[in-house]
Motif scaffolding. Structure first.
Motif, short mmCIF file in Angstrom:
data_model
loop_
_atom_site.label_atom_id
_atom_site.label_comp_id
_atom_site.label_asym_id
_atom_site.label_seq_id
_atom_site.Cartn_x
_atom_site.Cartn_y
_atom_site.Cartn_z
N PRO A 11 65.12 -4.06 84.71
CA PRO A 11 63.83 -3.76 85.36
C PRO A 11 63.65 -4.48 86.70
O PRO A 11 62.89 -4.01 87.54
CB PRO A 11 62.80 -4.21 84.34
N ASP A 12 64.33 -5.63 86.88
CA ASP A 12 64.17 -6.37 88.12
C ASP A 12 65.38 -7.28 88.35
O ASP A 12 66.23 -7.44 87.48
CB ASP A 12 62.87 -7.20 88.10
N ARG A 13 65.42 -7.90 89.53
CA ARG A 13 66.55 -8.74 89.92
C ARG A 13 66.68 -9.99 89.03
O ARG A 13 67.78 -10.42 88.73
CB ARG A 13 66.42 -9.13 91.38
N ALA A 14 65.55 -10.56 88.63
CA ALA A 14 65.59 -11.77 87.80
C ALA A 14 66.25 -11.47 86.45
O ALA A 14 67.07 -12.25 85.96
CB ALA A 14 64.19 -12.34 87.60
N THR A 15 65.92 -10.34 85.87
CA THR A 15 66.53 -9.94 84.60
C THR A 15 68.01 -9.67 84.80
O THR A 15 68.84 -10.10 83.99
CB THR A 15 65.83 -8.70 84.03
N ALA A 16 68.36 -8.99 85.87
CA ALA A 16 69.76 -8.68 86.15
C ALA A 16 70.58 -9.96 86.34
O ALA A 16 71.73 -10.03 85.91
CB ALA A 16 69.87 -7.80 87.38
N ALA A 17 69.99 -10.96 86.95
CA ALA A 17 70.71 -12.22 87.20
C ALA A 17 71.06 -12.95 85.91
O ALA A 17 72.02 -13.74 85.88
CB ALA A 17 69.87 -13.13 88.10
N ARG A 18 70.33 -12.69 84.84
CA ARG A 18 70.57 -13.39 83.57
C ARG A 18 71.59 -12.68 82.68
O ARG A 18 71.92 -13.19 81.61
CB ARG A 18 69.26 -13.55 82.81
N ASP A 122 78.95 11.91 83.86
CA ASP A 122 78.51 10.75 83.06
C ASP A 122 77.57 9.86 83.86
O ASP A 122 76.60 9.33 83.33
CB ASP A 122 79.72 9.93 82.58
N TRP A 123 77.87 9.70 85.15
CA TRP A 123 77.02 8.89 86.00
C TRP A 123 75.62 9.50 86.14
O TRP A 123 74.63 8.77 86.21
CB TRP A 123 77.64 8.73 87.39
N THR A 124 75.53 10.83 86.20
CA THR A 124 74.21 11.45 86.32
C THR A 124 73.38 11.18 85.07
O THR A 124 72.19 10.88 85.16
CB THR A 124 74.28 12.96 86.60
N LYS A 125 74.00 11.28 83.91
CA LYS A 125 73.30 10.97 82.66
C LYS A 125 72.87 9.50 82.65
O LYS A 125 71.75 9.17 82.28
CB LYS A 125 74.17 11.29 81.44
N PHE A 126 73.78 8.63 83.05
CA PHE A 126 73.50 7.20 83.12
C PHE A 126 72.30 6.95 84.04
O PHE A 126 71.37 6.21 83.69
CB PHE A 126 74.75 6.48 83.61
N ALA A 127 72.29 7.57 85.22
CA ALA A 127 71.19 7.38 86.18
C ALA A 127 69.87 7.90 85.61
O ALA A 127 68.82 7.27 85.80
CB ALA A 127 71.52 8.09 87.49
N ARG A 128 69.91 9.02 84.93
CA ARG A 128 68.68 9.56 84.33
C ARG A 128 68.16 8.64 83.23
O ARG A 128 66.95 8.41 83.14
CB ARG A 128 68.94 10.97 83.79
N ASP A 129 69.06 8.12 82.40
CA ASP A 129 68.64 7.19 81.34
C ASP A 129 68.01 5.93 81.93
O ASP A 129 66.99 5.45 81.44
CB ASP A 129 69.84 6.79 80.46
N LEU A 130 68.63 5.39 83.01
CA LEU A 130 68.07 4.20 83.65
C LEU A 130 66.70 4.50 84.25
O LEU A 130 65.78 3.69 84.14
CB LEU A 130 69.02 3.68 84.73
N HIS A 131 66.57 5.65 84.87
CA HIS A 131 65.29 6.04 85.48
C HIS A 131 64.20 6.14 84.41
O HIS A 131 63.09 5.63 84.61
CB HIS A 131 65.44 7.37 86.22
N HIS A 132 64.52 6.77 83.29
CA HIS A 132 63.53 6.90 82.21
C HIS A 132 63.13 5.54 81.64
O HIS A 132 62.00 5.37 81.18
CB HIS A 132 64.05 7.81 81.10
N ALA A 133 64.05 4.58 81.67
CA ALA A 133 63.75 3.23 81.18
C ALA A 133 63.03 2.40 82.24
O ALA A 133 62.61 1.27 81.95
CB ALA A 133 65.04 2.53 80.75
N HIS A 135 64.46 1.29 85.03
CA HIS A 135 65.41 0.29 85.49
C HIS A 135 66.05 0.67 86.81
O HIS A 135 66.11 1.84 87.17
CB HIS A 135 66.52 0.10 84.45
N GLN A 136 66.54 -0.35 87.49
CA GLN A 136 67.31 -0.19 88.71
C GLN A 136 68.79 -0.37 88.35
O GLN A 136 69.12 -0.88 87.29
CB GLN A 136 66.89 -1.22 89.74
N LEU A 137 69.68 0.02 89.26
CA LEU A 137 71.12 -0.03 89.01
C LEU A 137 71.73 -1.30 89.57
O LEU A 137 71.56 -1.61 90.76
CB LEU A 137 71.78 1.20 89.62
N TYR A 138 72.48 -2.00 88.72
CA TYR A 138 73.17 -3.24 89.09
C TYR A 138 74.62 -3.14 88.67
O TYR A 138 74.98 -2.34 87.82
CB TYR A 138 72.53 -4.44 88.40
#
Length: 143
Positions: A11-18, A122-133, A135-138
């Motif tokens: 959801p954010d950079r702080a979460t991604a950093a952990r 597969d990447w399009t599905k992945f991007a859609r799943d992240l968008h629905h959640a 989330h941003q891509l890291y």
């Protein structure tokens, strides 16, 4: 031993950093629920996705942003526009991008157009799943 790239949503950079580095690909403890492990570099993924736009040269790579750097791994944020392009890509655009990238020499991507198409699909599905959640891509990179 090469570099492993684990793409994931947060959801954010702080979460991604952990997010801890991937030690064992079968280990699901503390892994992001949406992750995608690949040997394809984030710069190449960015260029492949931007080729879906049609007016972007395949060598144009948007900048990645460093989120955190440790001695053995780094977390990078991919440009948010990549998620938008992937989420909205049509089957025809995926096929065209796969064909284009199958002709590029010396890339660390499969040379077979169908394998590239499946990967982009597969990447399009992945991007859609992240968008629905929400989330941003890291990308977590480590050797």
């Amino acid at each position: 031993m090469g570099v492993t790239y684990e793409y994931f949503g947060a959801p954010d950079r702080a979460t991604a950093a952990r997010v801890p580095p991937l030690i064992d690909p079968t280990d699901t403890v503390e892994r992001p629920t949406n992750s995608y492990v690949s040997i394809v570099k984030p710069e190449t993924v960015s260029a492949m996705v931007l080729s879906l736009l049609g007016d972007t040269p395949p060598d144009a790579t948007p900048p990645l942003e460093l989120v955190v750097l440790h001695p053995a791994h780094a977390v990078m944020q991919l440009p948010p526009m990549l998620m938008d392009v992937l989420r909205n890509a049509t089957e025809e655009e995926l096929g065209a991008a796969a064909f284009i990238w199958s002709t590029f020499p010396d890339r660390r991507v499969p040379r077979d157009a169908y394998l590239l198409y499946r990967m982009l699909h597969d990447w399009t599905k992945f991007a859609r799943d992240l968008h629905h959640a929400g989330h941003q891509l890291y990308c977590l990179m480590h050797s």
